[in-house]
Design an enzyme around this catalytic site. Structure first.
Site, PDB file in Angstrom:
ATOM      1  N   ALA A   1      -0.822   5.517   2.003  1.00  0.00           N
ATOM      2  CA  ALA A   1      -0.669   5.113   0.604  1.00  0.00           C
ATOM      3  C   ALA A   1      -0.024   3.741   0.477  1.00  0.00           C
ATOM      4  O   ALA A   1      -0.168   3.078  -0.542  1.00  0.00           O
ATOM      5  CB  ALA A   1       0.164   6.149  -0.141  1.00  0.00           C
TER       6      ALA A   1
ATOM      7  N   ASP B   1      10.257  10.620   6.525  1.00  0.00           N
ATOM      8  CA  ASP B   1       8.899  10.941   6.979  1.00  0.00           C
ATOM      9  C   ASP B   1       8.874  11.067   8.505  1.00  0.00           C
ATOM     10  O   ASP B   1       7.991  10.523   9.171  1.00  0.00           O
ATOM     11  CB  ASP B   1       7.911   9.875   6.508  1.00  0.00           C
ATOM     12  CG  ASP B   1       6.461  10.373   6.522  1.00  0.00           C
ATOM     13  OD1 ASP B   1       6.251  11.604   6.578  1.00  0.00           O
ATOM     14  OD2 ASP B   1       5.549   9.532   6.477  1.00  0.00           O
TER      15      ASP B   1
END
Length: 244
Positions: free
Chosen positions: A20, A178
């Site tokens: 993204a 993440d």
């Protein structure tokens, strides 16, 4: 699609990652012949959820293709001083979100198990981050190559290095958000190289209903927490460090 495009002395050979927040390319320095990873981060990129990753990366691919084409596939870009990015304030970063990932990455850059950033190159469309290139990630090594099978010593080595680099990040107030095998690269000696600080934050706590990260690796309290969870009249927050 961008094969054989050139940024300064870096020749792009292939795309090796997408998400993204940008695209990652393999590139060769035409002067030294060393290999690098070049990440293109879209400017003015708002945070979005995982479902829009493909749409975002496809959009950026198309924009980069036409951008390179308009310059006959060769870009000559200025290099941004890394210390100037590292010293940006929260307010400045909010006005230039494409630098947030770089600033937080540079903040923890001194650790030997963090991927090295060599240059940051600026264009009107995207910011390009030139980093060390590692062909292997932990996921591929575990699943495809069975590299860690029956090797407890190697497992322990990688796990301790990962603990060390995460502790280093937290000590400096950076929370990765993440952590997953795909974001853990390995050098030729099987040393950990943590990468992709695109979701990182300096917030010690995040609201319980904030889903940040990749769903398969997200902390269980985040993935299972109802959006209506409150404590009294206040919304519940979870420590960001424990999510890492």
């Amino acid at each position: 699609m961008l094969t054989n495009c050139q940024i300064n002395n870096f020749q792009i050979t292939k795309q090796i990652g997408s998400g993204a927040y940008g695209l990652v390319f393999h590139a060769i320095d035409l002067i030294s012949e060393n290999q690098y990873a070049v990440k293109a981060v879209m400017k003015n990129n708002d945070h979005c959820n995982e479902s829009s990753d493909i749409k975002k990366s496809t959009l950026l691919q198309g924009q980069l293709y036409h951008y390179f084409k308009s310059f006959q596939n060769k870009l000559f870009l200025p290099s941004i001083n890394l210390e100037s990015i590292k010293s940006l304030t929260e307010e400045q970063l909010s006005n230039a979100p494409n630098y947030k990932e770089i600033a937080l990455h540079l903040k923890v850059h001194s650790h030997q198990n963090v991927v090295t950033i060599h240059q940051v190159l600026e264009s009107s469309l995207a910011t390009f981050i030139v980093m060390d290139y590692y062909p292997r990630d932990l996921f591929t090594s575990i699943v495809d190559h069975q590299h860690f099978a029956q090797d407890g010593t190697l497992v322990k080595k990688v796990f301790l290095q990962l603990c060390s680099v995460i502790q280093h990040c937290h000590h400096l107030g950076v929370y990765h958000c993440d952590i997953k095998p795909e974001n853990i690269l390995l050098d030729s000696q099987d040393n950990v190289q943590l990468c992709d600080f695109g979701l990182s934050t300096t917030s010690k706590e995040l609201l319980a209903n904030v889903c940040v990260g990749s769903s398969y690796y997200m902390a269980p309290e985040r993935i299972s927490c109802p959006s209506s969870l409150t404590h009294g009249n206040e919304a519940v927050s979870f420590p960001t460090a424990t999510s890492d």
